[in-house]
Design a protein around this motif. Structure first.
Motif, PDB file in Angstrom:
ATOM      1  N   GLY A   1      33.946  37.336  25.514  1.00  0.00           N
ATOM      2  CA  GLY A   1      33.066  37.685  26.625  1.00  0.00           C
ATOM      3  C   GLY A   1      33.296  39.113  27.085  1.00  0.00           C
ATOM      4  O   GLY A   1      33.648  40.000  26.307  1.00  0.00           O
ATOM      5  N   ALA A   2      33.103  39.335  28.387  1.00  0.00           N
ATOM      6  CA  ALA A   2      33.243  40.675  28.949  1.00  0.00           C
ATOM      7  C   ALA A   2      34.696  41.114  29.045  1.00  0.00           C
ATOM      8  O   ALA A   2      34.980  42.303  29.081  1.00  0.00           O
ATOM      9  CB  ALA A   2      32.595  40.738  30.320  1.00  0.00           C
ATOM     10  N   GLY A   3      35.608  40.185  29.098  1.00  0.00           N
ATOM     11  CA  GLY A   3      37.027  40.533  29.187  1.00  0.00           C
ATOM     12  C   GLY A   3      37.772  39.634  30.145  1.00  0.00           C
ATOM     13  O   GLY A   3      37.260  38.588  30.567  1.00  0.00           O
ATOM     14  N   GLU A   4      38.976  40.063  30.484  1.00  0.00           N
ATOM     15  CA  GLU A   4      39.845  39.283  31.373  1.00  0.00           C
ATOM     16  C   GLU A   4      40.503  40.201  32.388  1.00  0.00           C
ATOM     17  O   GLU A   4      40.746  41.364  32.107  1.00  0.00           O
ATOM     18  CB  GLU A   4      40.985  38.623  30.605  1.00  0.00           C
ATOM     19  N   VAL A   5      40.803  39.628  33.524  1.00  0.00           N
ATOM     20  CA  VAL A   5      41.676  40.277  34.491  1.00  0.00           C
ATOM     21  C   VAL A   5      42.918  39.412  34.549  1.00  0.00           C
ATOM     22  O   VAL A   5      42.875  38.278  35.004  1.00  0.00           O
ATOM     23  CB  VAL A   5      41.015  40.407  35.878  1.00  0.00           C
ATOM     24  N   ARG A   6      44.022  39.933  34.053  1.00  0.00           N
ATOM     25  CA  ARG A   6      45.283  39.201  34.048  1.00  0.00           C
ATOM     26  C   ARG A   6      46.084  39.620  35.267  1.00  0.00           C
ATOM     27  O   ARG A   6      46.176  40.807  35.585  1.00  0.00           O
ATOM     28  CB  ARG A   6      46.063  39.499  32.769  1.00  0.00           C
ATOM     29  N   HIS A   7      46.694  38.636  35.903  1.00  0.00           N
ATOM     30  CA  HIS A   7      47.421  38.923  37.141  1.00  0.00           C
ATOM     31  C   HIS A   7      48.474  37.871  37.396  1.00  0.00           C
ATOM     32  O   HIS A   7      48.385  36.745  36.915  1.00  0.00           O
ATOM     33  CB  HIS A   7      46.449  38.976  38.326  1.00  0.00           C
ATOM     34  N   GLY A   8      49.452  38.248  38.179  1.00  0.00           N
ATOM     35  CA  GLY A   8      50.448  37.298  38.659  1.00  0.00           C
ATOM     36  C   GLY A   8      50.063  36.816  40.040  1.00  0.00           C
ATOM     37  O   GLY A   8      49.050  37.237  40.612  1.00  0.00           O
ATOM     38  N   SER A   9      50.885  35.970  40.597  1.00  0.00           N
ATOM     39  CA  SER A   9      50.594  35.423  41.919  1.00  0.00           C
ATOM     40  C   SER A   9      50.489  36.518  42.992  1.00  0.00           C
ATOM     41  O   SER A   9      49.592  36.468  43.827  1.00  0.00           O
ATOM     42  CB  SER A   9      51.667  34.401  42.289  1.00  0.00           C
ATOM     43  N   PRO A  10      51.373  37.530  42.991  1.00  0.00           N
ATOM     44  CA  PRO A  10      51.243  38.580  44.014  1.00  0.00           C
ATOM     45  C   PRO A  10      49.981  39.435  43.863  1.00  0.00           C
ATOM     46  O   PRO A  10      49.548  40.071  44.809  1.00  0.00           O
ATOM     47  CB  PRO A  10      52.490  39.451  43.817  1.00  0.00           C
ATOM     48  N   GLY A  11      49.382  39.452  42.692  1.00  0.00           N
ATOM     49  CA  GLY A  11      48.211  40.276  42.453  1.00  0.00           C
ATOM     50  C   GLY A  11      46.901  39.519  42.463  1.00  0.00           C
ATOM     51  O   GLY A  11      45.884  40.034  41.988  1.00  0.00           O
ATOM     52  N   ARG A  12      46.894  38.317  43.020  1.00  0.00           N
ATOM     53  CA  ARG A  12      45.674  37.502  43.018  1.00  0.00           C
ATOM     54  C   ARG A  12      44.525  38.194  43.745  1.00  0.00           C
ATOM     55  O   ARG A  12      43.410  38.281  43.227  1.00  0.00           O
ATOM     56  CB  ARG A  12      45.951  36.141  43.645  1.00  0.00           C
ATOM     57  N   ASP A  13      44.772  38.697  44.944  1.00  0.00           N
ATOM     58  CA  ASP A  13      43.715  39.370  45.702  1.00  0.00           C
ATOM     59  C   ASP A  13      43.263  40.646  45.001  1.00  0.00           C
ATOM     60  O   ASP A  13      42.068  40.947  44.956  1.00  0.00           O
ATOM     61  CB  ASP A  13      44.179  39.681  47.120  1.00  0.00           C
ATOM     62  N   ALA A  14      44.205  41.403  44.458  1.00  0.00           N
ATOM     63  CA  ALA A  14      43.851  42.628  43.738  1.00  0.00           C
ATOM     64  C   ALA A  14      43.007  42.299  42.510  1.00  0.00           C
ATOM     65  O   ALA A  14      42.061  43.025  42.178  1.00  0.00           O
ATOM     66  CB  ALA A  14      45.116  43.386  43.336  1.00  0.00           C
ATOM     67  N   ALA A  15      43.313  41.191  41.834  1.00  0.00           N
ATOM     68  CA  ALA A  15      42.541  40.788  40.657  1.00  0.00           C
ATOM     69  C   ALA A  15      41.120  40.407  41.047  1.00  0.00           C
ATOM     70  O   ALA A  15      40.156  40.786  40.368  1.00  0.00           O
ATOM     71  CB  ALA A  15      43.235  39.623  39.959  1.00  0.00           C
ATOM     72  N   ARG A  16      40.960  39.665  42.131  1.00  0.00           N
ATOM     73  CA  ARG A  16      39.626  39.286  42.586  1.00  0.00           C
ATOM     74  C   ARG A  16      38.833  40.517  43.004  1.00  0.00           C
ATOM     75  O   ARG A  16      37.637  40.610  42.760  1.00  0.00           O
ATOM     76  CB  ARG A  16      39.730  38.284  43.738  1.00  0.00           C
ATOM     77  N   PHE A  17      39.510  41.487  43.624  1.00  0.00           N
ATOM     78  CA  PHE A  17      38.857  42.732  44.022  1.00  0.00           C
ATOM     79  C   PHE A  17      38.420  43.517  42.791  1.00  0.00           C
ATOM     80  O   PHE A  17      37.292  44.004  42.713  1.00  0.00           O
ATOM     81  CB  PHE A  17      39.810  43.558  44.895  1.00  0.00           C
ATOM     82  N   LEU A  18      39.288  43.632  41.799  1.00  0.00           N
ATOM     83  CA  LEU A  18      38.953  44.348  40.568  1.00  0.00           C
ATOM     84  C   LEU A  18      37.838  43.630  39.803  1.00  0.00           C
ATOM     85  O   LEU A  18      37.012  44.281  39.164  1.00  0.00           O
ATOM     86  CB  LEU A  18      40.195  44.494  39.682  1.00  0.00           C
ATOM     87  N   GLY A  19      37.789  42.309  39.881  1.00  0.00           N
ATOM     88  CA  GLY A  19      36.757  41.550  39.200  1.00  0.00           C
ATOM     89  C   GLY A  19      35.353  41.898  39.655  1.00  0.00           C
ATOM     90  O   GLY A  19      34.393  41.748  38.910  1.00  0.00           O
ATOM     91  N   VAL A  20      35.214  42.396  40.884  1.00  0.00           N
ATOM     92  CA  VAL A  20      33.912  42.820  41.383  1.00  0.00           C
ATOM     93  C   VAL A  20      33.445  44.058  40.611  1.00  0.00           C
ATOM     94  O   VAL A  20      32.254  44.227  40.346  1.00  0.00           O
ATOM     95  CB  VAL A  20      33.994  43.116  42.899  1.00  0.00           C
TER      96      VAL A  20
END
Length: 178
Positions: free
Chosen positions: A111-130
């Motif tokens: 697909g388009a790709g992945e955003v890999r993250h750990g538990s501390p980076g959950r919010d940052a991952a959701r933000f980057l996903g936008v």
């Protein structure tokens, strides 16, 4: 003389039970079972629909400062230089780019790709996903807030600022039960 009283003859019992009441009870039990089956099935369908609505109306990602998000951009495609192009675009939008390289893992990215993250980076991952529409999220065991944007073969580019702004606004049409 002894008088004997004559008793009427007794009919022998046949051992049969009355059939019509049993048939009535059986039909009544079947009807009650059918009603319960219908009610339970409709309830399950209603709950499944509500769960789908809640999943679709997920809370918007947090609005963070892009400079506070540290991103590693990895290319999982055969197209050379794609990770650097995306990293430059994200840096122009204010993100902190910590690494640009080919995907170091052996994971198959579709697909388009992945955003890999750990538990501390959950919010940052959701933000980057936008900023990277169509990517999936892959939580891992890292203990840092650094997130990886792994570009897949169907990646179309970084989202325009208008789409990012619209996605970061709160969704007001979420059902109240969610």
């Amino acid at each position: 003389m002894t008088e004997r009283t004559v008793q009427p003859p007794v009919r022998p019992r046949s051992g049969r039970r009355p059939l019509p009441p049993l048939v009535f009870l059986l039909v009544l039990a079947l009807a009650a079972g059918a009603v319960w089956w219908t009610v339970l099935r409709e309830d399950q369908e209603r709950r499944a629909e509500a769960a789908e609505e809640c999943a679709a109306a997920e809370e918007p990602p947090p609005s963070l400062d892009p400079a506070a998000v540290s991103v590693r951009v990895f290319n999982a495609t055969d197209e050379g230089g794609l990770a650097q192009t995306v990293a430059d675009e994200l840096a122009a939008r204010g993100f902190t780019i910590s690494e640009v390289a080919n995907d170091p893992t052996t994971r198959e990215v579709e697909g388009a790709g992945e955003v890999r993250h750990g538990s501390p980076g959950r919010d940052a991952a959701r933000f980057l996903g936008v900023y990277a529409p169509g990517v999936s999220f892959y939580p891992d065991t890292r203990a840092t807030a650094v997130v990886d944007l792994v570009i897949g073969p169907e990646f179309t580019g970084v989202a325009p600022p208008e789409e990012v702004e619209a996605a970061l606004t709160a969704s007001e049409d979420a059902p109240a039960e969610c």
